[in-house]
Scaffold this motif. Structure first.
Motif, PDB file in Angstrom:
ATOM      1  N   SER A 292      -1.050  -4.666  -5.178  1.00  0.00           N
ATOM      2  CA  SER A 292      -0.790  -3.272  -4.844  1.00  0.00           C
ATOM      3  C   SER A 292      -2.064  -2.461  -4.647  1.00  0.00           C
ATOM      4  N   VAL A 293      -1.952  -1.489  -3.756  1.00  0.00           N
ATOM      5  CA  VAL A 293      -2.965  -0.457  -3.547  1.00  0.00           C
ATOM      6  C   VAL A 293      -2.245   0.874  -3.661  1.00  0.00           C
ATOM      7  N   ILE A 294      -2.629   1.685  -4.614  1.00  0.00           N
ATOM      8  CA  ILE A 294      -1.969   2.969  -4.841  1.00  0.00           C
ATOM      9  C   ILE A 294      -2.669   4.047  -4.019  1.00  0.00           C
ATOM     10  N   THR A 295      -1.890   4.737  -3.178  1.00  0.00           N
ATOM     11  CA  THR A 295      -2.435   5.777  -2.311  1.00  0.00           C
ATOM     12  C   THR A 295      -2.287   7.174  -2.906  1.00  0.00           C
ATOM     13  N   ALA A 296      -1.303   7.341  -3.781  1.00  0.00           N
ATOM     14  CA  ALA A 296      -1.051   8.651  -4.384  1.00  0.00           C
ATOM     15  C   ALA A 296      -0.258   8.459  -5.664  1.00  0.00           C
ATOM     16  N   VAL A 297      -0.383   9.430  -6.560  1.00  0.00           N
ATOM     17  CA  VAL A 297       0.391   9.432  -7.803  1.00  0.00           C
ATOM     18  C   VAL A 297       1.370  10.603  -7.724  1.00  0.00           C
ATOM     19  N   THR A 298       2.643  10.300  -7.875  1.00  0.00           N
ATOM     20  CA  THR A 298       3.645  11.361  -7.855  1.00  0.00           C
ATOM     21  C   THR A 298       4.192  11.594  -9.265  1.00  0.00           C
ATOM     22  N   SER A 299       4.739  12.765  -9.442  1.00  0.00           N
ATOM     23  CA  SER A 299       5.478  13.097 -10.657  1.00  0.00           C
ATOM     24  C   SER A 299       6.896  13.448 -10.221  1.00  0.00           C
ATOM     25  N   GLN A 300       7.834  12.546 -10.516  1.00  0.00           N
ATOM     26  CA  GLN A 300       9.219  12.747 -10.094  1.00  0.00           C
ATOM     27  C   GLN A 300      10.138  11.958 -11.012  1.00  0.00           C
TER      28      GLN A 300
ATOM     29  N   THR B 120      14.325  12.743  -3.829  1.00  0.00           N
ATOM     30  CA  THR B 120      14.415  13.800  -4.845  1.00  0.00           C
ATOM     31  C   THR B 120      13.823  15.117  -4.349  1.00  0.00           C
ATOM     32  N   GLY B 121      13.469  15.186  -3.040  1.00  0.00           N
ATOM     33  CA  GLY B 121      13.161  16.483  -2.434  1.00  0.00           C
ATOM     34  C   GLY B 121      11.711  16.803  -2.181  1.00  0.00           C
ATOM     35  N   GLY B 122      10.788  15.932  -2.518  1.00  0.00           N
ATOM     36  CA  GLY B 122       9.371  16.248  -2.365  1.00  0.00           C
ATOM     37  C   GLY B 122       8.802  15.828  -1.026  1.00  0.00           C
TER      38      GLY B 122
ATOM     39  N   ILE C 155       0.886  -1.171   0.000  1.00  0.00           N
ATOM     40  CA  ILE C 155       0.000   0.000   0.000  1.00  0.00           C
ATOM     41  C   ILE C 155       0.917   1.212   0.000  1.00  0.00           C
ATOM     42  N   ALA C 156       1.008   1.906  -1.124  1.00  0.00           N
ATOM     43  CA  ALA C 156       2.029   2.950  -1.251  1.00  0.00           C
ATOM     44  C   ALA C 156       1.718   3.849  -2.437  1.00  0.00           C
ATOM     45  N   GLY C 157       2.587   4.835  -2.640  1.00  0.00           N
ATOM     46  CA  GLY C 157       2.441   5.746  -3.761  1.00  0.00           C
ATOM     47  C   GLY C 157       3.139   5.228  -5.008  1.00  0.00           C
ATOM     48  N   SER C 158       2.786   5.817  -6.127  1.00  0.00           N
ATOM     49  CA  SER C 158       3.384   5.449  -7.413  1.00  0.00           C
ATOM     50  C   SER C 158       4.584   6.352  -7.706  1.00  0.00           C
ATOM     51  N   ASP C 159       5.681   5.729  -8.108  1.00  0.00           N
ATOM     52  CA  ASP C 159       6.895   6.452  -8.486  1.00  0.00           C
ATOM     53  C   ASP C 159       7.170   6.183  -9.957  1.00  0.00           C
ATOM     54  N   PRO C 160       6.978   7.160 -10.840  1.00  0.00           N
ATOM     55  CA  PRO C 160       7.160   6.903 -12.272  1.00  0.00           C
ATOM     56  C   PRO C 160       8.583   6.537 -12.670  1.00  0.00           C
ATOM     57  N   SER C 161       9.577   6.845 -11.814  1.00  0.00           N
ATOM     58  CA  SER C 161      10.952   6.450 -12.135  1.00  0.00           C
ATOM     59  C   SER C 161      11.199   4.983 -11.814  1.00  0.00           C
ATOM     60  N   SER C 162      10.245   4.364 -11.109  1.00  0.00           N
ATOM     61  CA  SER C 162      10.306   2.939 -10.722  1.00  0.00           C
ATOM     62  C   SER C 162      11.450   2.615  -9.778  1.00  0.00           C
ATOM     63  N   GLY C 163      12.023   3.630  -9.145  1.00  0.00           N
ATOM     64  CA  GLY C 163      13.074   3.373  -8.181  1.00  0.00           C
ATOM     65  C   GLY C 163      12.536   2.994  -6.823  1.00  0.00           C
TER      66      GLY C 163
ATOM     67  N   LYS D 115      14.474  15.393  -9.705  1.00  0.00           N
ATOM     68  CA  LYS D 115      13.582  16.407  -9.159  1.00  0.00           C
ATOM     69  C   LYS D 115      12.208  15.834  -8.859  1.00  0.00           C
ATOM     70  N   PHE D 116      11.573  16.397  -7.829  1.00  0.00           N
ATOM     71  CA  PHE D 116      10.184  16.054  -7.501  1.00  0.00           C
ATOM     72  C   PHE D 116       9.297  17.179  -8.024  1.00  0.00           C
ATOM     73  N   PHE D 117       8.228  16.811  -8.712  1.00  0.00           N
ATOM     74  CA  PHE D 117       7.365  17.816  -9.336  1.00  0.00           C
ATOM     75  C   PHE D 117       6.030  17.967  -8.602  1.00  0.00           C
ATOM     76  N   ASN D 118       5.212  16.902  -8.611  1.00  0.00           N
ATOM     77  CA  ASN D 118       3.864  17.016  -8.071  1.00  0.00           C
ATOM     78  C   ASN D 118       3.422  15.719  -7.408  1.00  0.00           C
ATOM     79  N   VAL D 119       2.338  15.825  -6.626  1.00  0.00           N
ATOM     80  CA  VAL D 119       1.718  14.648  -6.026  1.00  0.00           C
ATOM     81  C   VAL D 119       0.210  14.873  -5.944  1.00  0.00           C
ATOM     82  N   GLU D 120      -0.532  13.829  -6.188  1.00  0.00           N
ATOM     83  CA  GLU D 120      -1.995  13.877  -6.098  1.00  0.00           C
ATOM     84  C   GLU D 120      -2.473  12.620  -5.388  1.00  0.00           C
ATOM     85  N   PRO D 121      -3.158  12.776  -4.233  1.00  0.00           N
ATOM     86  CA  PRO D 121      -3.634  11.597  -3.519  1.00  0.00           C
ATOM     87  C   PRO D 121      -4.785  10.915  -4.254  1.00  0.00           C
ATOM     88  N   VAL D 122      -4.893   9.624  -4.092  1.00  0.00           N
ATOM     89  CA  VAL D 122      -6.032   8.870  -4.600  1.00  0.00           C
ATOM     90  C   VAL D 122      -7.198   9.058  -3.637  1.00  0.00           C
TER      91      VAL D 122
END
Length: 441
Positions: free
Chosen positions: A33-41, A108-110, A6-14, A45-52
């Motif tokens: 998996s259960v996605i709690t938030a979608v991040t843009s990073q 990455t700073g977010g 149960i966690a957020g999504s990391d588009p870099s897959s790290g 750099k960290f850009f944005n986050v949006e909770p589910v």
């Protein structure tokens, strides 16, 4: 074996969900998996986050738990208090071990958790955890303590335990001085100290790798100190293999798990999921083993240091996998592999004439031995009976049997042992032989 992250999504897959899935796969486990938030990073750099939406977090959890047998749960990024409350409402009554990995900031700073979520995180999620895995900054935030020494780490662990976590692991990688990294475990009331050489570079995904691999090892039944050590060593090797795929931080590249353990652990999980299998568990219970190629001794054979035990109309793994963990079934495999090297796995079931009859009708090769003819020296030496019996059963054979059985002796339970090339082969034979008892399954 099925693990839920149960966690957020990391588009870099790290890190995040994607990193957890890679870790689970490295151990041969199936990740849900259960996605709690979608991040843009990315790695720089960290850009944005949006909770589910909370209702969707709840729905995801329910959809997994009502369909899958989940062996352990990892909770990672929870962004806001609505998400915390949604997770708590779905998990507060379950008995599955939960590994809680506090994630407040990205490498990455977010910001990965809002400030108004923190009090609910402490009050609602920490008490759910079988183990919590903060690093130094995370432990400082949870406790309000400054951590500058090993003694500070121990005091922080005690304070987190008082909040409600059953066990606490504080990772020491954020200490700025020293060539060693020291991690502290508070297991119930006992402290354990782990240390390793500090790596000379920063990478993305190490924390998630550790908590995810710890989750798998707990699901496998390892005692917590052993599970942490296995997860720690796996994480170190994965971090050493980190690759600079993007233009910023190197991304953790997962080490390969022990393939013997992965295959056997997976097969045991499937065996325990068979609806009717409890009917075939003997009084002495069941063990399931798998050897390295060309085993020379019991040290080369992985088995349960414990048993698969019947619990009502279910079976449960009591113990964990360990080389030389099994004596009796492992002895049978050792003798079989010496004559037929391709045969490296086996499990034992309750003796029943109908089981043998079914095996023969399905075309399986069956052999047996008579314990009445067992030499006295074998009877008095612990563990010798199985070795002697297996050798007797295969002495005149040119091909390996699928089953070896005996009908018991005074004080000795009759037994069936099913052999195969690997755990999946043994499981396939077991299902085929026992399923005719239960044609509707």
């Amino acid at each position: 074996m099925n693990i839920l992250s149960i966690a957020g999504s990391d588009p870099s897959s790290g890190a995040g969900i994607q990193g957890d899935m890679k870790t689970f796969s490295a151990f041969g486990a199936y990740g849900t998996s259960v996605i709690t938030a979608v991040t843009s990073q990315n790695t720089r750099k960290f850009f944005n986050v949006e909770p589910v939406a909370p209702f969707l977090v709840k729905s995801q959890i329910r959809s997994i738990l009502e369909d899958f047998r989940v062996d352990a749960i990892k909770i990672g990024m929870v962004y806001d208090k609505q998400t915390v409350r949604a997770i708590h409402s779905e998990l507060e009554k379950i008995k599955i071990p939960i590994i809680l990995d506090p994630i407040f900031k990205s490498t990455t700073g977010g910001d990965l958790q809002t400030e108004n979520a923190f009090s609910d995180f402490k009050k609602l999620l920490i008490p759910l955890s079988y183990a919590i895995t903060p690093n130094i900054p995370e432990a400082e935030k949870i406790t309000g303590l400054k951590i500058k020494s090993l003694n500070d780490m121990k005091n922080a662990a005690k304070k987190i335990q008082k909040i409600g976590a059953k066990n606490v692991i504080i990772k020491g990688g954020h200490f700025s001085l020293g060539s060693k990294v020291v991690d502290v475990l508070l297991d119930d009331e006992k402290f354990y100290i782990f240390s390793h050489d500090r790596l000379k570079f920063e990478n993305h995904g190490g924390g998630c790798t550790f908590s995810a691999s710890l989750c798998v090892n707990i699901a496998r039944g390892k005692k917590l100190p052993e599970a942490i050590d296995a997860a720690r060593l796996f994480t170190i090797e994965s971090m050493k293999k980190a690759t600079q795929i993007g233009r910023g931080l190197a991304i953790t590249k997962h080490a390969k798990g022990d393939d013997i353990e992965n295959q056997l652990s997976n097969a045991i999980s499937k065996f325990c999921s068979i609806d009717f299998i409890y009917e075939h568990i003997p009084e002495c219970q069941t063990n399931f083993v798998y050897s390295v190629p060309s085993p020379q001794s019991l040290n080369d054979i992985l088995g349960l240091e414990g048993r698969i035990v019947r619990t009502g109309k279910h079976v449960t793994v009591a113990g964990h996998l360990k080389y030389e963990g099994s004596k009796h079934v492992a002895s049978a495999v050792l003798e079989m592999a010496r004559k037929f090297p391709a045969i490296r796995s086996a499990l034992n079931l309750k003796y029943d004439k109908k089981t043998i009859k079914n095996a023969v009708s399905k075309g399986f090769q069956v052999s047996s031995y008579d314990r009445d003819t067992e030499p006295a020296r074998a009877k008095v030496k612990e563990g010798s009976t199985i070795s002697w019996g297996t050798k007797a059963a295969i002495k005149t054979r040119n091909t390996p049997p699928d089953i070896v059985f005996h009908t018991g002796d005074f004080g000795k339970e009759a037994m069936i042992i099913i052999f195969g090339k690997n755990p999946e082969d043994v499981l396939r034979k077991t299902l085929k032989i026992t399923k005719s008892f239960h044609p509707s399954t």
